[in-house]
Design an enzyme around this catalytic site. Structure first.
Site, PDB file in Angstrom:
ATOM      1  N   CYS A 209       8.245  -5.622   0.180  1.00 41.61           N
ATOM      2  CA  CYS A 209       8.699  -6.054  -1.150  1.00 41.61           C
ATOM      3  C   CYS A 209       9.017  -4.898  -2.090  1.00 41.61           C
ATOM      4  O   CYS A 209       9.585  -5.122  -3.165  1.00 41.61           O
ATOM      5  CB  CYS A 209       7.653  -6.967  -1.792  1.00 41.61           C
ATOM      6  N   CYS A 228      -0.708  -4.555   0.209  1.00 38.44           N
ATOM      7  CA  CYS A 228       0.171  -4.723  -0.956  1.00 38.44           C
ATOM      8  C   CYS A 228      -0.355  -5.899  -1.781  1.00 38.44           C
ATOM      9  O   CYS A 228      -0.477  -7.028  -1.274  1.00 38.44           O
ATOM     10  CB  CYS A 228       1.604  -5.004  -0.507  1.00 38.44           C
ATOM     11  N   CYS A 231       2.822  -8.808  -2.252  1.00 43.14           N
ATOM     12  CA  CYS A 231       3.265  -9.735  -1.206  1.00 43.14           C
ATOM     13  C   CYS A 231       2.212  -9.993  -0.131  1.00 43.14           C
ATOM     14  O   CYS A 231       2.402 -10.838   0.744  1.00 43.14           O
ATOM     15  CB  CYS A 231       4.554  -9.232  -0.552  1.00 43.14           C
ATOM     16  N   ASP A 359      15.560  24.419   5.467  1.00 43.75           N
ATOM     17  CA  ASP A 359      14.847  24.251   4.200  1.00 43.75           C
ATOM     18  C   ASP A 359      13.343  24.339   4.461  1.00 43.75           C
ATOM     19  O   ASP A 359      12.760  23.467   5.100  1.00 43.75           O
ATOM     20  CB  ASP A 359      15.203  22.894   3.598  1.00 43.75           C
TER      21      ASP A 359
END
Length: 455
Positions: A209, A228, A231, A359
């Site tokens: 979500c 979570c 949800c 990098d």
């Protein structure tokens, strides 16, 4: 007929290339496959038809360890296995594994595959199993953010019969919920080594979500027990769950619950994160029908090479080599060194070749504060083409500057003077390096090993 001739000629050309490379002292892990595919682009699909079953191992960290450990376990079960054990995980490396070990039939093909290469490989291989270890930020100059990598792998899984072996403690496994494939989950329960109230830098948001995830505990990186509040998404139920672990200097005793029983194992490889790799191997081996005693004994007899927690003895000295290439991996490597109580020195080889990632800013996301928890670190050596960057990161972690030794390398081969000084200090040393640094350090150490034991 023309196709058969093409295939034979391509294999011959690959074998010839491999022999030339070996004669010149090179490994020949990818170029033979590249040469063969120039002649016969569909060579991989023809070779893989010789395998009764195929397994792909992918993810950010742990692919090579999982591949080597799985091969070691399944070698007790299958007579002929095709595999790219040396970590050459692009499509050319997969093809080379057939060129090196040419047989008319394989009981099993086990292939470590770079996450970005999975779409290319699955055009030719329809795997019976896919093992996904984890997803972290890794070489952003290649793939971009981690969600791009996950999507590449997700969209490559087109056969609904392929069984997915998934790490339930990595929130990215939820991205695969929509696939109809059979799924087998493994996880590491909360132990005394688990951490609470730790800031999570990756997988902050729910894959379902988009709301912020909450963590009950972390085992490493963003791997742990999550949920979570919006949800209700959380760790899937685990078929194979680590219940307890007892760390020692150089090995771990641990217990896993599966098949309604608790079963004990020993892994002689450092790093708590390697327990996740071991869990994946146990899960897949059991699903393939191997008995517990066979799996247990094979795991206990496993010795790792290729610079992944590899120990090299030099008389009364020991050097541990560790490959590390992203923030999560490096943080956990430092954490693994805490177990050894003796005096030690550490070298970090940081290069910026294409294979390492141009990098190197990722080192600022690694938890260098873990070094403070390592007992009796005498000196910390910074080597490689970006040695100064590593030294600066170490300074900002408040490591004493008088104990930071900098050995800048003019190229990836320029390591000998730093390693000589490192070895002069203690009986125990650790060398951590990126992709191009680790093989060169390993060569130097094995030359020293040969000189000691030949005299």
């Amino acid at each position: 007929m023309k196709g058969d001739l093409n295939t034979k000629f391509s294999m011959y050309a690959g074998k010839f290339t491999y022999k030339i490379l070996k004669m010149s002292g090179k490994k020949g892990t990818a170029l033979p496959g590249k040469v063969s595919m120039k002649i016969e682009p569909n060579l991989l699909s023809k070779m893989v038809n010789k395998c009764d079953r195929t397994i792909i191992i992918t993810g950010t960290n742990g692919k090579t360890t999982t591949n080597n450990l799985l091969n070691h376990v399944l070698n007790s079960y299958y007579e002929n296995i095709a595999s790219n054990l040396n970590g050459s995980n692009l499509i050319t490396g997969v093809v080379t594994s057939f060129i090196i070990n040419k047989k008319n039939h394989y009981d099993c093909g086990i292939f470590e595959v770079d996450e970005g290469t999975v779409p290319k490989v699955t055009k030719y291989i329809n795997p019976n199993y896919i093992v996904i270890t984890n997803f972290f930020r890794d070489q952003l100059d290649r793939f971009g953010e981690v969600e791009n990598t996950i999507k590449m792998v997700h969209d490559s899984i087109t056969n609904p019969q392929t069984v997915l072996i998934l790490n339930a403690d990595d929130p990215s496994c939820l991205y695969f919920n929509d696939l109809p494939n059979p799924k087998v989950y493994y996880s590491h329960g909360e132990t005394k080594n688990s951490k609470k109230d730790v800031e999570v830098l990756e997988s902050v948001f729910c894959p379902i979500c988009g709301d912020r995830l909450e963590y009950d505990f972390i085992n490493y990186g963003n791997i742990g027990q999550y949920h979570c509040n919006n949800c209700g998404a959380s760790n899937p139920f685990s078929d194979y769950k680590l219940i307890s672990v007892s760390p020692h200097d150089g090995y771990y005793d641990f217990t896993i619950g599966y098949c309604n029983e608790q079963k004990s194992f020993r892994l002689n490889v450092m790093g708590l994160y390697n327990l996740y790799n071991c869990l994946a191997v146990i899960a897949l081996s059991s699903e393939l029908g191997l008995k517990y005693e066979t799996i247990r004994s094979r795991i206990q007899s496993f010795e790792y090479k290729l610079g992944r927690m590899e120990t090299i003895k030099l008389g009364d000295k020991e050097v541990v080599l560790v490959l590390s290439k992203n923030p999560i991996g490096l943080s956990e490597v430092f954490s693994a060194f805490r177990i050894n109580p003796s005096e030690k020195s550490i070298m970090f080889i940081l290069n910026d070749y294409a294979a390492d990632g141009k990098d190197v800013s990722w080192i600022w996301d690694a938890n260098f504060d873990e070094i403070k928890n390592i007992p009796k670190v005498k000196n910390f050596y910074c080597a490689g083409t970006r040695a100064e960057d590593a030294a600066l990161r170490l300074k900002y972690a408040n490591f004493p500057t008088n104990r930071i030794k900098i050995y800048p390398g003019k190229d990836r081969f320029d390591l000998k003077s730093g390693i000589d000084q490192l070895l002069s200090e203690n009986n125990r040393s650790y060398i951590v390096g990126t992709f191009t640094g680790m093989p060169e350090a390993r060569k130097i150490l094995y030359r020293k090993h040969a000189q000691i034991y030949e005299n």
